[in-house]
Design a protein around this motif. Structure first.
Motif, PDB file in Angstrom:
ATOM      1  N   ARG A  75       0.831  -1.204   0.000  1.00 22.44           N
ATOM      2  CA  ARG A  75       0.000   0.000   0.000  1.00 22.44           C
ATOM      3  C   ARG A  75       0.867   1.257   0.000  1.00 22.44           C
ATOM      4  N   ASP A  76       2.083   1.126   0.486  1.00 22.02           N
ATOM      5  CA  ASP A  76       2.991   2.267   0.603  1.00 22.02           C
ATOM      6  C   ASP A  76       3.824   2.388  -0.678  1.00 22.02           C
ATOM      7  N   LEU A  77       3.192   2.845  -1.751  1.00 23.42           N
ATOM      8  CA  LEU A  77       3.908   2.971  -3.016  1.00 23.42           C
ATOM      9  C   LEU A  77       5.031   3.997  -2.929  1.00 23.42           C
ATOM     10  N   GLU A  78       4.796   5.059  -2.179  1.00 27.46           N
ATOM     11  CA  GLU A  78       5.834   6.084  -2.054  1.00 27.46           C
ATOM     12  C   GLU A  78       7.076   5.510  -1.391  1.00 27.46           C
ATOM     13  N   GLY A  79       6.905   4.796  -0.305  1.00 33.34           N
ATOM     14  CA  GLY A  79       8.044   4.187   0.361  1.00 33.34           C
ATOM     15  C   GLY A  79       8.769   3.198  -0.542  1.00 33.34           C
ATOM     16  N   PHE A  80       7.997   2.431  -1.320  1.00 34.05           N
ATOM     17  CA  PHE A  80       8.571   1.449  -2.239  1.00 34.05           C
ATOM     18  C   PHE A  80       9.437   2.136  -3.292  1.00 34.05           C
ATOM     19  N   VAL A  81       8.931   3.224  -3.867  1.00 38.65           N
ATOM     20  CA  VAL A  81       9.652   3.920  -4.940  1.00 38.65           C
ATOM     21  C   VAL A  81      10.869   4.662  -4.411  1.00 38.65           C
ATOM     22  N   LEU A  82      10.706   5.334  -3.289  1.00 41.00           N
ATOM     23  CA  LEU A  82      11.765   6.231  -2.820  1.00 41.00           C
ATOM     24  C   LEU A  82      12.978   5.508  -2.247  1.00 41.00           C
ATOM     25  N   GLU A  83      12.900   4.182  -2.097  1.00 41.06           N
ATOM     26  CA  GLU A  83      14.102   3.477  -1.653  1.00 41.06           C
ATOM     27  C   GLU A  83      14.879   2.882  -2.833  1.00 41.06           C
ATOM     28  N   LYS A  84      14.465   3.212  -4.061  1.00 41.63           N
ATOM     29  CA  LYS A  84      15.186   2.760  -5.253  1.00 41.63           C
ATOM     30  C   LYS A  84      16.251   3.783  -5.647  1.00 41.63           C
ATOM     31  N   ASP A  85      17.146   3.349  -6.528  1.00 41.90           N
ATOM     32  CA  ASP A  85      18.153   4.249  -7.087  1.00 41.90           C
ATOM     33  C   ASP A  85      17.821   4.656  -8.514  1.00 41.90           C
ATOM     34  N   ILE A  86      17.182   3.743  -9.253  1.00 44.20           N
ATOM     35  CA  ILE A  86      16.840   3.969 -10.665  1.00 44.20           C
ATOM     36  C   ILE A  86      15.435   3.446 -10.924  1.00 44.20           C
ATOM     37  N   ILE A  87      14.643   4.223 -11.636  1.00 45.56           N
ATOM     38  CA  ILE A  87      13.340   3.783 -12.121  1.00 45.56           C
ATOM     39  C   ILE A  87      13.434   3.655 -13.635  1.00 45.56           C
ATOM     40  N   PHE A  88      13.011   2.510 -14.175  1.00 41.65           N
ATOM     41  CA  PHE A  88      13.005   2.326 -15.638  1.00 41.65           C
ATOM     42  C   PHE A  88      11.573   2.039 -16.070  1.00 41.65           C
ATOM     43  N   VAL A  89      11.012   2.920 -16.909  1.00 38.31           N
ATOM     44  CA  VAL A  89       9.627   2.798 -17.358  1.00 38.31           C
ATOM     45  C   VAL A  89       9.592   2.182 -18.755  1.00 38.31           C
ATOM     46  N   GLY A  90       8.833   1.114 -18.901  1.00 39.18           N
ATOM     47  CA  GLY A  90       8.757   0.410 -20.170  1.00 39.18           C
ATOM     48  C   GLY A  90       7.823   1.066 -21.166  1.00 39.18           C
ATOM     49  N   GLY A  91       7.851   0.552 -22.390  1.00 32.40           N
ATOM     50  CA  GLY A  91       7.030   1.082 -23.467  1.00 32.40           C
ATOM     51  C   GLY A  91       5.629   0.500 -23.472  1.00 32.40           C
ATOM     52  N   GLY A  92       4.795   1.064 -24.356  1.00 35.59           N
ATOM     53  CA  GLY A  92       3.415   0.611 -24.474  1.00 35.59           C
ATOM     54  C   GLY A  92       2.495   1.788 -24.708  1.00 35.59           C
ATOM     55  N   ASN A  93       1.343   1.793 -24.055  1.00 37.14           N
ATOM     56  CA  ASN A  93       0.325   2.817 -24.251  1.00 37.14           C
ATOM     57  C   ASN A  93       0.550   3.966 -23.261  1.00 37.14           C
ATOM     58  N   THR A  94       1.035   5.087 -23.777  1.00 38.41           N
ATOM     59  CA  THR A  94       1.393   6.219 -22.913  1.00 38.41           C
ATOM     60  C   THR A  94       0.168   6.814 -22.227  1.00 38.41           C
ATOM     61  N   LYS A  95      -0.942   6.925 -22.939  1.00 40.81           N
ATOM     62  CA  LYS A  95      -2.139   7.512 -22.341  1.00 40.81           C
ATOM     63  C   LYS A  95      -2.616   6.677 -21.157  1.00 40.81           C
ATOM     64  N   ASN A  96      -2.662   5.359 -21.312  1.00 44.08           N
ATOM     65  CA  ASN A  96      -3.089   4.503 -20.206  1.00 44.08           C
ATOM     66  C   ASN A  96      -2.129   4.620 -19.027  1.00 44.08           C
ATOM     67  N   LEU A  97      -0.838   4.685 -19.339  1.00 41.70           N
ATOM     68  CA  LEU A  97       0.167   4.870 -18.285  1.00 41.70           C
ATOM     69  C   LEU A  97      -0.143   6.129 -17.467  1.00 41.70           C
ATOM     70  N   LEU A  98      -0.377   7.242 -18.149  1.00 37.68           N
ATOM     71  CA  LEU A  98      -0.609   8.506 -17.464  1.00 37.68           C
ATOM     72  C   LEU A  98      -1.895   8.475 -16.635  1.00 37.68           C
ATOM     73  N   VAL A  99      -2.939   7.880 -17.189  1.00 40.64           N
ATOM     74  CA  VAL A  99      -4.206   7.794 -16.458  1.00 40.64           C
ATOM     75  C   VAL A  99      -4.042   6.983 -15.175  1.00 40.64           C
ATOM     76  N   LEU A 100      -3.400   5.831 -15.276  1.00 41.01           N
ATOM     77  CA  LEU A 100      -3.211   4.976 -14.101  1.00 41.01           C
ATOM     78  C   LEU A 100      -2.285   5.623 -13.083  1.00 41.01           C
ATOM     79  N   TRP A 101      -1.200   6.222 -13.539  1.00 40.96           N
ATOM     80  CA  TRP A 101      -0.281   6.880 -12.613  1.00 40.96           C
ATOM     81  C   TRP A 101      -0.988   7.976 -11.826  1.00 40.96           C
ATOM     82  N   LYS A 102      -1.801   8.772 -12.514  1.00 43.45           N
ATOM     83  CA  LYS A 102      -2.492   9.866 -11.833  1.00 43.45           C
ATOM     84  C   LYS A 102      -3.533   9.331 -10.849  1.00 43.45           C
ATOM     85  N   GLU A 103      -4.218   8.264 -11.213  1.00 45.70           N
ATOM     86  CA  GLU A 103      -5.220   7.677 -10.324  1.00 45.70           C
ATOM     87  C   GLU A 103      -4.584   7.159  -9.043  1.00 45.70           C
ATOM     88  N   TRP A 104      -3.399   6.591  -9.162  1.00 43.53           N
ATOM     89  CA  TRP A 104      -2.687   6.041  -8.007  1.00 43.53           C
ATOM     90  C   TRP A 104      -1.786   7.060  -7.310  1.00 43.53           C
TER      91      TRP A 104
END
Length: 233
Positions: A75-104
């Motif tokens: 449930r703690d997505l912020e804690g999960f992300v902020l303990e990383k050093d690098i984030i790598f975002v894959g390809g696909g449908n950019t619009k769906n990515l943005l909608v889901l990211w904003k919802e979460w």
């Protein structure tokens, strides 16, 4: 130091026998064994894509994980992300990515990660997302302009040489004032930003380039940018 490394194409998902771009990304961390997290939202968390990430980066000096919004690790997505050093975002449908990211709320978490010095990177949709705008095939019927997160100024077009319709579409959208001026990248090219300025442009292919595309006196202009080939000529 805020860093974004935006790939027009290439990397482990497109050229698994050519590690140059992936190795470049890992080297930008100050950690001997950086924690790299794959975010496959744009592909709908495609199992094969996630498996390729683990197979590939499992052989490199790093610690791997992935972030699913379909099966969240915590449930703690912020804690999960902020303990990383690098984030790598894959390809696909950019619009769906943005909608889901904003919802979460992941868009705000990733901005915080960027501001805290976690390296943000990605290919195709994982490149477009960081800019104000971009060219996308998300709508399923040709290419169109899209508003993205705006961490980086201007617009972005990946696959500039890899898909025949990308170059004319991008130039048309800019000349028609549907997109802001911006940066286009061939497959095999990574644009490395520090802050909101280009620090370096590198490539895994000898002839791959990046370009500044803009209007000048009512004419579209395309200027090739200096690109460093990471291999041996």
């Amino acid at each position: 130091m805020k860093q974004i490394i935006a790939l027009g194409g290439g990397g482990f998902s497109m050229e698994p026998e050519n590690p140059l771009l992936d190795q470049y990304i890992l080297k930008q961390s100050d950690k001997n064994k950086p924690k790299i997290c794959f975010v496959p939202t744009a592909s709908g968390d495609a199992d094969g894509y996630i498996s390729r990430f683990y197979r590939y980066f499992g052989n490199l000096e790093c610690e791997t994980s992935h972030l699913s919004l379909f099966e969240p690790p915590t449930r703690d997505l912020e804690g999960f992300v902020l303990e990383k050093d690098i984030i790598f975002v894959g390809g696909g449908n950019t619009k769906n990515l943005l909608v889901l990211w904003k919802e979460w709320g992941l868009d705000h978490i990733l901005r915080k990660a960027w501001e805290q010095g976690i390296i943000l990177s990605g290919v195709s949709a994982g490149s477009i997302c960081w800019f104000e705008e971009g060219v996308t095939d998300s709508y399923g019927d040709g290419l169109g302009p899209l508003t993205a997160l705006g961490f980086l100024p201007g617009s972005n077009c990946p696959h500039y040489d890899g898909e025949s319709k990308r170059r004319p579409a991008y130039q048309s959208f800019i000349s028609g004032h549907l997109l802001k001026p911006g940066i286009a990248a061939d497959d095999g090219v990574a644009i490395h930003y520090i802050g909101q300025e280009i620090h370096k442009i590198v490539s895994s292919r000898p002839n791959a380039k990046a370009y500044k595309v803009y209007m000048d006196k009512n004419k579209i202009k395309e200027v090739e940018l200096e690109t460093e080939y990471l291999g041996i000529l």
